[in-house]
Design a protein around this motif. Structure first.
Motif, PDB file in Angstrom:
ATOM      1  N   SER A 179     -23.902  36.939  69.685  1.00 24.92           N
ATOM      2  CA  SER A 179     -23.356  37.192  68.351  1.00 24.92           C
ATOM      3  C   SER A 179     -22.477  36.044  67.874  1.00 24.92           C
ATOM      4  O   SER A 179     -21.671  35.508  68.635  1.00 24.92           O
ATOM      5  CB  SER A 179     -22.547  38.495  68.355  1.00 24.92           C
ATOM      6  OG  SER A 179     -21.894  38.677  67.115  1.00 24.92           O
TER       7      SER A 179
ATOM      8  N   GLU B  91     -23.273  41.492  62.767  1.00 27.64           N
ATOM      9  CA  GLU B  91     -23.944  40.208  62.612  1.00 27.64           C
ATOM     10  C   GLU B  91     -24.579  40.092  61.225  1.00 27.64           C
ATOM     11  O   GLU B  91     -24.395  39.095  60.518  1.00 27.64           O
ATOM     12  CB  GLU B  91     -25.009  40.055  63.700  1.00 27.64           C
ATOM     13  CG  GLU B  91     -25.491  38.645  63.929  1.00 27.64           C
ATOM     14  CD  GLU B  91     -24.450  37.782  64.625  1.00 27.64           C
ATOM     15  OE1 GLU B  91     -24.640  36.553  64.612  1.00 27.64           O
ATOM     16  OE2 GLU B  91     -23.454  38.308  65.142  1.00 27.64           O
TER      17      GLU B  91
ATOM     18  N   ILE C  26     -23.214  46.056  66.984  1.00 26.09           N
ATOM     19  CA  ILE C  26     -23.102  44.594  67.025  1.00 26.09           C
ATOM     20  C   ILE C  26     -24.054  43.964  66.024  1.00 26.09           C
ATOM     21  O   ILE C  26     -23.684  43.024  65.295  1.00 26.09           O
ATOM     22  CB  ILE C  26     -23.367  44.082  68.451  1.00 26.09           C
ATOM     23  CG1 ILE C  26     -22.233  44.522  69.382  1.00 26.09           C
ATOM     24  CG2 ILE C  26     -23.512  42.556  68.455  1.00 26.09           C
ATOM     25  CD1 ILE C  26     -22.498  44.267  70.847  1.00 26.09           C
ATOM     26  N   ARG C  27     -25.280  44.472  65.933  1.00 25.66           N
ATOM     27  CA  ARG C  27     -26.259  43.931  64.976  1.00 25.66           C
ATOM     28  C   ARG C  27     -25.772  44.105  63.537  1.00 25.66           C
ATOM     29  O   ARG C  27     -25.975  43.223  62.690  1.00 25.66           O
ATOM     30  CB  ARG C  27     -27.613  44.610  65.163  1.00 25.66           C
ATOM     31  CG  ARG C  27     -28.401  44.090  66.352  1.00 25.66           C
ATOM     32  CD  ARG C  27     -29.847  44.541  66.317  1.00 25.66           C
ATOM     33  NE  ARG C  27     -29.969  45.971  66.571  1.00 25.66           N
ATOM     34  CZ  ARG C  27     -30.137  46.502  67.774  1.00 25.66           C
ATOM     35  NH1 ARG C  27     -30.181  45.707  68.847  1.00 25.66           N
ATOM     36  NH2 ARG C  27     -30.254  47.794  67.931  1.00 25.66           N
TER      37      ARG C  27
ATOM     38  N   ALA D  14     -22.898  41.389  73.357  1.00 25.95           N
ATOM     39  CA  ALA D  14     -22.387  40.562  72.263  1.00 25.95           C
ATOM     40  C   ALA D  14     -22.552  39.061  72.514  1.00 25.95           C
ATOM     41  O   ALA D  14     -22.137  38.251  71.689  1.00 25.95           O
ATOM     42  CB  ALA D  14     -20.899  40.868  72.040  1.00 25.95           C
TER      43      ALA D  14
END
Length: 219
Positions: A52, A26, A22-23, A49
């Motif tokens: 996000s 992003e 997820i990072r 998330a």
């Protein structure tokens, strides 16, 4: 915030570290639809998330898992109000999963009914060896204006693709699809504004390595 890339179908929770995946989305400004394969997987995906700007989590019940997870359909119904996105759901008539096909149709029919009632869902649909069945069920169970359909990794015929276009469907395509000789004929009947990009990571590989959560890692 406008994304630099779009990946409309990927299984982020099947990478080694979901939070890291997820990072990466992003930091790379990759708009990602993180599909899930079971309702029980949804909560953790959604929790990680929640901050996000680019990852959206879909609620799924994969047709290949229906034989073992049909009992989670009630949980699916409970969780549906928490997201606009539904996936991965649909039908799979491949030899390995055909034994559960009738059960798959029952589950998928219920999911379509729930989405039609909600009226604002975007569905990412699996349709291996059964595009006609999926389109028939969508036509019967999800009236026009009650949801949006994206056919993930579509393997149907050009005539089936044309029918889907007439029904208002979209298509998400990945690089592995171009290994099929018939993909050119299928793409010719799909307007460019109905096409979305996807990786289906980590299932799609390049040079034996799963495609990664963002484009920069795939080079």
């Amino acid at each position: 915030m406008k994304p630099d890339f779009v990946d409309f179908h990927a299984h982020l929770d099947l990478y080694p570290n979901l939070a890291d995946a997820i990072r990466i989305c992003e930091s790379s400004k990759t708009a990602k639809l993180a599909v899930t394969t079971t309702p029980r997987a949804f909560a953790r995906n959604k929790e990680l998330a929640k901050g996000s700007s680019f990852v959206r989590v879909a609620l799924g019940l994969h047709p290949q898992l229906v034989a073992e997870r049909a009992s989670e359909l009630a949980l699916f119904a409970d969780l549906l109000p928490q997201t606009r996105y539904v996936g991965e759901v649909g039908l799979d008539a491949s030899p390995r999963h055909y034994r559960s096909f009738d059960n798959q149709k029952e589950v998928f029919g219920t999911i379509l009914d729930l989405c039609a009632e909600a009226g604002d869902k975007v569905l990412s649909l699996h349709s291996v060896r059964c595009a006609k069945h999926v389109l028939d069920m969508v036509e019967a169970g999800l009236p026009t204006g009650r949801g949006a359909v994206v056919l993930h990794w579509f393997t149907g015929s050009a005539s089936e693709a044309r029918r889907a276009v007439d029904m208002g469907c979209y298509f998400s395509i990945n690089e592995r699809m171009f290994a099929s000789a018939k993909v050119g004929a299928v793409l010719k009947v799909i307007p460019p504004d109905r096409l979305l990009t996807e990786t289906d990571g980590p299932f799609v590989e390049r040079n034996g390595v799963p495609l990664q959560p963002c484009r920069e890692q795939q080079r």
